[in-house]
Design a protein around this motif. Structure first.
Motif, PDB file in Angstrom:
ATOM      1  N   SER A  47       0.576  -1.571  -0.079  1.00  0.00           N
ATOM      2  CA  SER A  47       0.127   0.294  -0.032  1.00  0.00           C
ATOM      3  C   SER A  47       0.811   1.005  -0.199  1.00  0.00           C
ATOM      4  O   SER A  47       1.967   0.722   1.021  1.00  0.00           O
ATOM      5  N   ILE A  48       0.505   2.414  -0.608  1.00  0.00           N
ATOM      6  CA  ILE A  48       0.599   2.941  -0.776  1.00  0.00           C
ATOM      7  C   ILE A  48       0.779   4.433   0.767  1.00  0.00           C
ATOM      8  O   ILE A  48       1.688   5.095   1.530  1.00  0.00           O
ATOM      9  N   LEU A  49      -0.147   3.881   1.502  1.00  0.00           N
ATOM     10  CA  LEU A  49      -0.328   4.040   2.570  1.00  0.00           C
ATOM     11  C   LEU A  49       1.352   3.553   3.900  1.00  0.00           C
ATOM     12  O   LEU A  49       1.700   4.222   4.218  1.00  0.00           O
ATOM     13  N   ASN A  50       1.788   3.010   3.467  1.00  0.00           N
ATOM     14  CA  ASN A  50       2.568   2.190   3.992  1.00  0.00           C
ATOM     15  C   ASN A  50       3.833   3.448   3.801  1.00  0.00           C
ATOM     16  O   ASN A  50       4.739   3.847   4.792  1.00  0.00           O
ATOM     17  N   PHE A  51       4.570   3.722   2.513  1.00  0.00           N
ATOM     18  CA  PHE A  51       5.022   5.071   2.372  1.00  0.00           C
ATOM     19  C   PHE A  51       5.066   6.084   3.100  1.00  0.00           C
ATOM     20  O   PHE A  51       5.867   6.688   4.197  1.00  0.00           O
ATOM     21  N   THR A  52       3.440   6.493   3.683  1.00  0.00           N
ATOM     22  CA  THR A  52       3.261   7.394   4.221  1.00  0.00           C
ATOM     23  C   THR A  52       3.246   7.609   5.482  1.00  0.00           C
ATOM     24  O   THR A  52       3.566   8.802   6.092  1.00  0.00           O
ATOM     25  N   ILE A  53       3.070   6.285   6.512  1.00  0.00           N
ATOM     26  CA  ILE A  53       3.239   5.581   7.920  1.00  0.00           C
ATOM     27  C   ILE A  53       4.408   6.146   7.914  1.00  0.00           C
ATOM     28  O   ILE A  53       5.146   6.756   9.021  1.00  0.00           O
ATOM     29  N   GLY A  54       5.015   5.026   7.046  1.00  0.00           N
ATOM     30  CA  GLY A  54       6.512   5.231   7.156  1.00  0.00           C
ATOM     31  C   GLY A  54       7.665   6.956   7.386  1.00  0.00           C
ATOM     32  O   GLY A  54       8.341   6.683   8.363  1.00  0.00           O
ATOM     33  N   ALA A  55       7.207   7.813   6.682  1.00  0.00           N
ATOM     34  CA  ALA A  55       7.653   8.847   6.439  1.00  0.00           C
ATOM     35  C   ALA A  55       7.143  10.065   7.577  1.00  0.00           C
ATOM     36  O   ALA A  55       7.551  10.383   8.423  1.00  0.00           O
ATOM     37  N   THR A  56       6.467   9.003   8.059  1.00  0.00           N
ATOM     38  CA  THR A  56       5.830  10.284   9.295  1.00  0.00           C
ATOM     39  C   THR A  56       6.325   9.952  10.701  1.00  0.00           C
ATOM     40  O   THR A  56       6.712  10.586  11.555  1.00  0.00           O
ATOM     41  N   VAL A 191       9.541   1.023  -7.754  1.00  0.00           N
ATOM     42  CA  VAL A 191       9.638   2.160  -6.869  1.00  0.00           C
ATOM     43  C   VAL A 191      10.780   2.287  -5.841  1.00  0.00           C
ATOM     44  O   VAL A 191      11.283   3.310  -5.663  1.00  0.00           O
ATOM     45  N   THR A 192      10.579   1.161  -5.263  1.00  0.00           N
ATOM     46  CA  THR A 192      11.800   1.917  -4.043  1.00  0.00           C
ATOM     47  C   THR A 192      13.165   1.584  -4.405  1.00  0.00           C
ATOM     48  O   THR A 192      14.463   1.909  -4.197  1.00  0.00           O
ATOM     49  N   ALA A 193      13.432   1.154  -5.580  1.00  0.00           N
ATOM     50  CA  ALA A 193      14.606   0.663  -6.891  1.00  0.00           C
ATOM     51  C   ALA A 193      14.677   2.150  -7.417  1.00  0.00           C
ATOM     52  O   ALA A 193      16.301   2.362  -7.187  1.00  0.00           O
ATOM     53  N   PHE A 194      14.506   2.988  -7.142  1.00  0.00           N
ATOM     54  CA  PHE A 194      14.223   4.652  -7.571  1.00  0.00           C
ATOM     55  C   PHE A 194      14.638   5.552  -6.416  1.00  0.00           C
ATOM     56  O   PHE A 194      14.748   6.720  -6.380  1.00  0.00           O
ATOM     57  N   PHE A 264       6.449  -4.224   6.760  1.00  0.00           N
ATOM     58  CA  PHE A 264       7.821  -3.751   7.674  1.00  0.00           C
ATOM     59  C   PHE A 264       8.235  -3.388   5.897  1.00  0.00           C
ATOM     60  O   PHE A 264       8.881  -2.217   6.480  1.00  0.00           O
ATOM     61  N   VAL A 265       8.580  -4.408   5.205  1.00  0.00           N
ATOM     62  CA  VAL A 265       9.459  -3.711   3.740  1.00  0.00           C
ATOM     63  C   VAL A 265       9.303  -2.531   3.253  1.00  0.00           C
ATOM     64  O   VAL A 265      10.142  -1.717   3.608  1.00  0.00           O
ATOM     65  N   PHE A 266       8.006  -2.068   3.211  1.00  0.00           N
ATOM     66  CA  PHE A 266       7.836  -0.412   2.881  1.00  0.00           C
ATOM     67  C   PHE A 266       7.520   0.185   3.582  1.00  0.00           C
ATOM     68  O   PHE A 266       7.169   1.453   2.587  1.00  0.00           O
ATOM     69  N   THR A 267       6.810   0.384   4.439  1.00  0.00           N
ATOM     70  CA  THR A 267       6.644   0.681   5.976  1.00  0.00           C
ATOM     71  C   THR A 267       8.132   1.909   5.512  1.00  0.00           C
ATOM     72  O   THR A 267       8.571   2.658   6.156  1.00  0.00           O
ATOM     73  N   SER A 268       9.482   0.231   5.487  1.00  0.00           N
ATOM     74  CA  SER A 268      10.787   1.064   6.193  1.00  0.00           C
ATOM     75  C   SER A 268      11.344   1.703   4.947  1.00  0.00           C
ATOM     76  O   SER A 268      12.104   2.738   4.708  1.00  0.00           O
ATOM     77  N   VAL A 269      10.655   1.303   3.476  1.00  0.00           N
ATOM     78  CA  VAL A 269      10.945   2.026   2.581  1.00  0.00           C
ATOM     79  C   VAL A 269      10.671   3.927   2.537  1.00  0.00           C
ATOM     80  O   VAL A 269      10.203   4.827   2.413  1.00  0.00           O
TER      81      VAL A 269
END
Length: 475
Positions: A47-56, A191-194, A264-269
């Motif tokens: 989920s894109i929410l993982n990116f958002t929450i991880g950044a938070t 996306v992670t690779a970039f 875990f993986v994409f919230t960390s990203v």
């Protein structure tokens, strides 16, 4: 009275809409393997929410290593949806019916109407909101830029596709979610690779936290992350077609790992992403900043991924929420109930699109969600463990006054008391931008809502069910 049916009317296939709702699934119609659940739970959590929450977490002032530890701790909670998922095949019906064992026949109607609908509406709106903002941003970049009608239009299109999948139900979910999960894994890894080349691996918070301030940020971040797995009280609905002989440990592992690994993986990203975009990225929006980091060709692919993830999560949510409507007592078949759920979720999403920023909406709604979901999950887990993973589906549909789940006039004092007290203490310990409970204020805004709310609800429920107030459930 049994609600089981064995006619072709309730066939569970991907080629026709599923009409079975809360009706019992007979042993002769059980199918599938526990490992199928892994992909069903993985698809909604790319989920894109993982990116958002991880950044938070970085925005809260945490260092990278601290953010990673918080993410790992919250992901451990994914074992809980796995534990309660076992009640699905044990009872052969929806979790919204199984909870009659916890709240009584009348009490369960109140619980399901509030909890089932509240959680369902929040997640429908949050993920539709994500696709609306990102879809609108992509269209803006190609010259289609109306601040109202573009995100509303994206919401309506995605909502229609989502409800269409939910109408076809379990058979289609079982067939297409593994494909969606694999496609999303590829997209998110691209996306992670970039993102990785732009990461500041030596990142240090401009104002390092310590003491109470540090624990406040850690606890708030944990609460936001914990609201994800704690909200999946619908996991029994997805597992209920599995054979009764399926090992509980396999169900727990497949459900828990399916949700925890991509989270875990994409919230960390997402935490790494925050070090790359800096303060300016938060000002323009995480989604917009992320688009700016990607090559032109990958932006539309990411939007497709967001839409696929939205459909995966919300089709499941609408599917299970439709059974909640039936469990409340409304005389609706599952398909009309699904359409009603979709209309309500769409309306809430449009309201949020017009009134909120994406980041603010995600953080606030996910924090407030634990007021309901934390005690409810704790009570469900305790009940499953008390009964040693065994439920009598026929007894759950016994609505007589002398039935096993009549309790006190149709109300379970242990379940309702634990839910209300646990929810109250959760709210008193909650720390958000718009609400900080007195306990949170007294501790320097350390958010203890999840551990306190769950512990109190679990202990209170276990204790009260051991008294004469809970004896009905053991007949």
């Amino acid at each position: 009275m049994s609600r089981s049916h064995t006619t072709a009317e309730y066939a569970d296939t991907a080629s026709q809409p599923e009409t079975r709702g809360i009706e019992l699934v007979p042993d002769s119609e059980r199918h599938g393997r526990a490992r199928d659940l892994f992909f069903i739970w993985a698809a909604p959590n790319f989920s894109i929410l993982n990116f958002t929450i991880g950044a938070t977490l970085i925005l809260l002032g945490l260092e990278l290593w601290q953010a990673f530890l918080v993410i790992a701790a919250a992901c451990l909670l994914w074992v809980l949806p796995g534990v309660i998922a076992v009640s699905g095949p044990a009872a052969g019906t929806s979790g919204s019916v199984v909870t009659r064992a916890m709240y009584g026949l009348f009490g369960n109607r109140i619980f399901v109407a509030f909890v089932g609908w509240f959680i369902g509406a929040v997640f429908l709106s949050l993920t539709w909101l994500a696709s609306s903002f990102m879809g609108a941003d992509l269209l803006r970049r190609i010259g289609i830029d109306d601040p109202i009608w573009v995100p509303v239009g994206v919401t309506l299109v995605v909502s229609f596709i989502t409800i269409y999948v939910a109408i076809f139900g379990h058979g289609l979910i079982l067939r297409v979610y593994p494909i969606i999960a694999l496609a999303l894994a590829v997209i998110f890894m691209l996306v992670t690779a970039f993102i990785l080349p732009a990461v500041n691996w030596q990142y240090a918070s401009p104002t390092p936290l310590s003491g109470v301030a540090l624990w406040s940020s850690i606890s708030i971040g944990f609460t936001i992350l914990a609201s994800g797995p704690l909200s999946y009280i619908n996991s029994p609905d997805i597992a209920r077609y599995l054979p009764r002989s399926t090992k509980p440990s396999h169900i727990i592992a497949a459900t828990g790992l399916g949700g925890a690994i991509p989270t875990f993986v994409f919230t960390s990203v997402g935490a790494l992403l925050a070090t790359a975009i800096g303060a300016d990225g938060f000002d323009v929006g995480i989604d917009a900043a992320l688009f700016d980091m990607l090559p032109i060709w990958l932006g539309p692919i990411l939007v497709i991924g967001v839409v696929l993830n939205t459909i995966a999560l919300n089709a499941m949510t609408a599917y299970t929420s439709s059974m909640s409507l039936q469990a409340v007592g409304l005389r609706l078949r599952r398909i009309p109930a699904t359409i009603i759920v979709g209309i309500v979720g769409t309306a809430l999403t449009i309201y949020l699109v017009l009134s909120s920023s994406f980041l603010d909406a995600v953080n606030l709604m996910m924090q407030f969600l634990v007021v309901v979901s934390a005690p409810a999950m704790a009570i469900y887990v305790v009940d499953v463990l008390r009964r040693r993973f065994a439920y009598d589906g026929l007894a759950l549909f016994d609505v007589r006054r002398a039935g096993p789940f009549w309790y006190t006039g149709g109300w379970s004092i242990p379940g309702l008391t634990a839910l209300l007290v646990g929810g109250l203490l959760t709210a008193l310990c909650l720390s958000t931008d718009v609400w900080a409970g007195p306990i949170a204020q007294a501790t320097g805004y350390i958010d203890l809502s999840v551990p306190v709310g769950m512990a109190v609800a679990a202990l209170l429920y276990w204790g009260l069910m051991s008294t004469s107030l809970g004896k009905e459930s053991l007949r």
